[in-house]
Design a protein around this motif. Structure first.
Motif, PDB file in Angstrom:
ATOM      1  N   GLU A 231     -36.324  19.272 121.671  1.00 44.79           N
ATOM      2  CA  GLU A 231     -36.590  19.316 123.034  1.00 44.79           C
ATOM      3  C   GLU A 231     -37.671  20.447 123.256  1.00 44.79           C
ATOM      4  O   GLU A 231     -37.936  21.083 122.325  1.00 44.79           O
ATOM      5  CB  GLU A 231     -35.339  20.022 123.761  1.00 44.79           C
ATOM      6  N   GLY A 232     -38.215  20.159 124.345  1.00 42.97           N
ATOM      7  CA  GLY A 232     -39.478  21.043 124.699  1.00 42.97           C
ATOM      8  C   GLY A 232     -40.701  20.157 124.398  1.00 42.97           C
ATOM      9  O   GLY A 232     -40.749  19.299 123.742  1.00 42.97           O
ATOM     10  N   ASN A 233     -41.859  20.752 125.053  1.00 46.36           N
ATOM     11  CA  ASN A 233     -43.277  20.014 124.885  1.00 46.36           C
ATOM     12  C   ASN A 233     -44.189  20.576 124.065  1.00 46.36           C
ATOM     13  O   ASN A 233     -44.461  21.645 124.174  1.00 46.36           O
ATOM     14  CB  ASN A 233     -43.879  19.863 126.428  1.00 46.36           C
ATOM     15  N   TYR A 234     -44.254  20.103 122.956  1.00 46.18           N
ATOM     16  CA  TYR A 234     -45.167  20.581 121.704  1.00 46.18           C
ATOM     17  C   TYR A 234     -46.544  20.418 122.072  1.00 46.18           C
ATOM     18  O   TYR A 234     -47.487  20.902 121.655  1.00 46.18           O
ATOM     19  CB  TYR A 234     -44.707  20.142 120.346  1.00 46.18           C
ATOM     20  N   ALA A 235     -46.880  19.348 123.144  1.00 52.05           N
ATOM     21  CA  ALA A 235     -48.087  18.972 123.501  1.00 52.05           C
ATOM     22  C   ALA A 235     -49.023  18.526 122.360  1.00 52.05           C
ATOM     23  O   ALA A 235     -48.553  17.811 121.414  1.00 52.05           O
ATOM     24  CB  ALA A 235     -48.592  19.990 124.461  1.00 52.05           C
ATOM     25  N   ALA A 236     -50.103  19.123 122.297  1.00 53.79           N
ATOM     26  CA  ALA A 236     -50.991  18.774 121.047  1.00 53.79           C
ATOM     27  C   ALA A 236     -51.013  19.899 119.929  1.00 53.79           C
ATOM     28  O   ALA A 236     -51.737  19.820 119.107  1.00 53.79           O
ATOM     29  CB  ALA A 236     -52.427  18.629 121.604  1.00 53.79           C
ATOM     30  N   SER A 237     -49.615  20.424 119.932  1.00 52.98           N
ATOM     31  CA  SER A 237     -49.708  21.581 118.840  1.00 52.98           C
ATOM     32  C   SER A 237     -49.677  21.311 117.508  1.00 52.98           C
ATOM     33  O   SER A 237     -48.989  20.151 117.304  1.00 52.98           O
ATOM     34  CB  SER A 237     -48.389  22.394 119.290  1.00 52.98           C
ATOM     35  N   LEU A 238     -50.556  21.657 116.452  1.00 49.41           N
ATOM     36  CA  LEU A 238     -50.454  21.093 115.216  1.00 49.41           C
ATOM     37  C   LEU A 238     -50.377  22.504 114.322  1.00 49.41           C
ATOM     38  O   LEU A 238     -50.692  23.503 114.564  1.00 49.41           O
ATOM     39  CB  LEU A 238     -51.865  20.859 114.925  1.00 49.41           C
ATOM     40  N   PRO A 239     -49.283  22.309 113.407  1.00 50.72           N
ATOM     41  CA  PRO A 239     -49.109  23.545 112.535  1.00 50.72           C
ATOM     42  C   PRO A 239     -50.423  23.878 111.525  1.00 50.72           C
ATOM     43  O   PRO A 239     -51.244  22.967 111.307  1.00 50.72           O
ATOM     44  CB  PRO A 239     -47.979  22.859 111.480  1.00 50.72           C
ATOM     45  N   ASN A 240     -50.764  25.007 111.478  1.00 55.54           N
ATOM     46  CA  ASN A 240     -51.739  25.396 110.260  1.00 55.54           C
ATOM     47  C   ASN A 240     -51.070  25.357 108.940  1.00 55.54           C
ATOM     48  O   ASN A 240     -50.475  26.204 108.289  1.00 55.54           O
ATOM     49  CB  ASN A 240     -52.197  26.870 110.699  1.00 55.54           C
ATOM     50  N   LEU A 241     -51.348  24.278 108.421  1.00 57.64           N
ATOM     51  CA  LEU A 241     -50.825  24.098 106.858  1.00 57.64           C
ATOM     52  C   LEU A 241     -51.942  24.789 105.834  1.00 57.64           C
ATOM     53  O   LEU A 241     -51.312  24.896 104.851  1.00 57.64           O
ATOM     54  CB  LEU A 241     -50.810  22.417 106.607  1.00 57.64           C
ATOM     55  N   SER A 242     -52.969  24.837 106.178  1.00 58.40           N
ATOM     56  CA  SER A 242     -53.862  25.788 105.333  1.00 58.40           C
ATOM     57  C   SER A 242     -53.329  26.990 104.735  1.00 58.40           C
ATOM     58  O   SER A 242     -53.832  27.201 103.832  1.00 58.40           O
ATOM     59  CB  SER A 242     -55.364  25.886 105.900  1.00 58.40           C
ATOM     60  N   PHE A 243     -52.720  27.893 105.631  1.00 58.25           N
ATOM     61  CA  PHE A 243     -52.012  29.170 105.157  1.00 58.25           C
ATOM     62  C   PHE A 243     -51.301  28.957 104.338  1.00 58.25           C
ATOM     63  O   PHE A 243     -50.543  29.820 103.589  1.00 58.25           O
ATOM     64  CB  PHE A 243     -51.841  29.844 106.499  1.00 58.25           C
ATOM     65  N   LEU A 244     -50.495  27.739 103.974  1.00 60.87           N
ATOM     66  CA  LEU A 244     -49.423  27.701 103.074  1.00 60.87           C
ATOM     67  C   LEU A 244     -50.077  27.458 101.784  1.00 60.87           C
ATOM     68  O   LEU A 244     -49.345  27.478 100.683  1.00 60.87           O
ATOM     69  CB  LEU A 244     -48.388  26.594 103.595  1.00 60.87           C
ATOM     70  N   GLU A 245     -51.394  26.976 101.589  1.00 64.18           N
ATOM     71  CA  GLU A 245     -52.025  26.725 100.152  1.00 64.18           C
ATOM     72  C   GLU A 245     -51.558  28.028  99.336  1.00 64.18           C
ATOM     73  O   GLU A 245     -51.540  27.828  98.094  1.00 64.18           O
ATOM     74  CB  GLU A 245     -53.380  26.716 100.440  1.00 64.18           C
ATOM     75  N   ASN A 246     -51.677  29.146  99.811  1.00 64.51           N
ATOM     76  CA  ASN A 246     -51.355  30.517  98.911  1.00 64.51           C
ATOM     77  C   ASN A 246     -49.783  30.649  98.674  1.00 64.51           C
ATOM     78  O   ASN A 246     -49.411  31.433  97.830  1.00 64.51           O
ATOM     79  CB  ASN A 246     -52.149  31.557  99.263  1.00 64.51           C
ATOM     80  N   VAL A 247     -49.053  29.964  99.455  1.00 61.31           N
ATOM     81  CA  VAL A 247     -47.678  30.436  99.485  1.00 61.31           C
ATOM     82  C   VAL A 247     -46.897  29.097  98.810  1.00 61.31           C
ATOM     83  O   VAL A 247     -45.967  29.554  97.836  1.00 61.31           O
ATOM     84  CB  VAL A 247     -47.009  30.239 101.027  1.00 61.31           C
ATOM     85  N   ILE A 248     -47.273  28.040  98.896  1.00 61.93           N
ATOM     86  CA  ILE A 248     -46.410  27.014  98.074  1.00 61.93           C
ATOM     87  C   ILE A 248     -46.309  27.026  96.490  1.00 61.93           C
ATOM     88  O   ILE A 248     -45.090  27.148  96.147  1.00 61.93           O
ATOM     89  CB  ILE A 248     -46.897  25.687  98.726  1.00 61.93           C
ATOM     90  N   PRO A 249     -47.376  27.634  95.958  1.00 61.67           N
ATOM     91  CA  PRO A 249     -47.488  27.842  94.481  1.00 61.67           C
ATOM     92  C   PRO A 249     -46.358  28.731  94.057  1.00 61.67           C
ATOM     93  O   PRO A 249     -46.132  28.991  92.826  1.00 61.67           O
ATOM     94  CB  PRO A 249     -48.924  28.096  94.061  1.00 61.67           C
ATOM     95  N   THR A 250     -46.141  29.703  95.086  1.00 63.77           N
ATOM     96  CA  THR A 250     -45.284  30.993  94.478  1.00 63.77           C
ATOM     97  C   THR A 250     -43.731  30.514  94.781  1.00 63.77           C
ATOM     98  O   THR A 250     -42.790  31.275  94.276  1.00 63.77           O
ATOM     99  CB  THR A 250     -45.711  32.211  95.447  1.00 63.77           C
ATOM    100  N   ILE A 251     -43.458  29.505  95.263  1.00 65.12           N
ATOM    101  CA  ILE A 251     -42.054  29.090  95.453  1.00 65.12           C
ATOM    102  C   ILE A 251     -41.501  28.658  94.571  1.00 65.12           C
ATOM    103  O   ILE A 251     -41.873  27.707  93.953  1.00 65.12           O
ATOM    104  CB  ILE A 251     -41.976  28.238  96.779  1.00 65.12           C
ATOM    105  N   ASN A 252     -40.188  29.000  94.068  1.00 64.80           N
ATOM    106  CA  ASN A 252     -39.598  28.577  92.769  1.00 64.80           C
ATOM    107  C   ASN A 252     -38.614  27.420  93.035  1.00 64.80           C
ATOM    108  O   ASN A 252     -37.267  27.564  92.967  1.00 64.80           O
ATOM    109  CB  ASN A 252     -39.021  29.683  91.935  1.00 64.80           C
ATOM    110  N   SER A 253     -39.291  26.245  93.300  1.00 65.40           N
ATOM    111  CA  SER A 253     -38.178  25.298  93.682  1.00 65.40           C
ATOM    112  C   SER A 253     -39.115  23.936  93.502  1.00 65.40           C
ATOM    113  O   SER A 253     -40.394  23.947  93.575  1.00 65.40           O
ATOM    114  CB  SER A 253     -37.898  25.328  95.167  1.00 65.40           C
TER     115      SER A 253
END
Length: 295
Positions: A231-253
């Protein structure tokens, strides 16, 4: 790839209603599907829990899609399936890493709200947290356990306006523990409350909703990015996936989700991690796309 769904609890051959759409999507993707009994698994009755999961001659990978399990329950399920030559996508250690916030906190500390935590052995004692809470000063915080909060009881059992008001901290924490009851996971967590981009006020609980996104990651690659709230209006909001480039490799899963949000100052944060097998798909999710990544 095999997908393991929970049965309805009333009929061992009927899928839980919460996963009916996912089951249909998995079947459409030509994935092998099996039902297990969540209730029997919780009781440790593996013969009943896995009555429809038969041993296979060649090793097969599997994904569990069902209700949350404790680390001990997951370990039991993992080992029982392994004896049938079926291996869950995440090891018990990988499951616990994303499922329990304290396990991954040091890894994501730089991109997630400041947190303190302790296991709860017996009754809650405010004195055990008095010194640790000083790191927050008089800033607002939220209380949760190692897995979940009572966010839909926002004012009475989640949000604490002033971390230095120990009487109120104790009151709200005890109410949280009361609501969690037997579902309390391991211990108590206090987290700094950050001002995030607003979305709406929840129509039922009155909880303030923020523009959060749920990102699913499989084998180090993002497979789906979803609006967290339905619910709620996200409108044209897009997540910033680029900031995850340094996060994802550190996750042990091998399969997990990351909930992210943007602060009012524009900075993106990781709200929390979750094991991908027990993390829900929002209603807005394209379930066909999700399961095609496992076919």
């Amino acid at each position: 790839m095999r997908i393991l769904f929970c049965d309805s609890g009333f009929n061992p051959k009927e899928i839980d209603y919460m996963y009916q759409e996912e089951y249909a999507a998995a079947k459409a993707a030509n994935l092998s599907c099996s039902l297990i009994s969540f209730e029997a698994l919780k009781k440790g009755n593996l013969d009943v829990a896995l009555r429809f999961v038969h041993p296979v001659s060649e090793k097969e990978q599997a994904v569990y899609r069902g209700w949350m399990l404790t680390q001990e329950q997951y370990q039991t399920l993992y080992e029982a399936l392994f004896q049938r030559n079926i291996q869950l996508i995440n090891t018990p250690e990988e499951y616990a890493f994303c499922h329990y916030l304290p396990n991954s906190y040091e890894t994501i500390k730089a991109v997630t709200p400041q947190s303190i935590f302790k296991p709860l052995n017996g009754a809650f004692d405010m004195e055990g947290f008095r010194e640790d809470l000083k790191v927050f000063g008089n800033r607002p915080i939220i209380v949760k356990d190692y897995v979940k909060s009572q966010k839909h009881y926002w004012e009475e059992a989640c949000f604490i306006p002033d971390a230095s008001d120990l009487a109120n901290v104790e009151k709200i924490t005890k109410r949280f523990i009361e609501l969690q009851d037997v579902d309390l996971n391991v211990g108590i967590v206090y987290r700094a409350f950050l001002n995030l981009q607003p979305l709406a006020i929840h129509s039922t609980s009155g909880m303030p909703l923020t523009k959060e996104f749920r990102i699913f990651v499989k084998n180090g690659k993002i497979i789906q990015s979803l609006m967290y709230w339905d619910e709620g209006n996200y409108a044209a909001s897009l997540p910033n996936l680029s900031f995850l480039e340094n996060v994802i490799p550190t996750i042990n899963s091998s399969f997990f989700c990351i909930d992210i949000a943007q602060q009012e100052n524009g900075q993106w944060i990781v709200v929390e991690l979750g094991d991908g097998q027990v993390s829900g798909l929002p209603e807005n999710a394209d379930k066909a796309t999700f399961y095609n990544h496992f076919s």
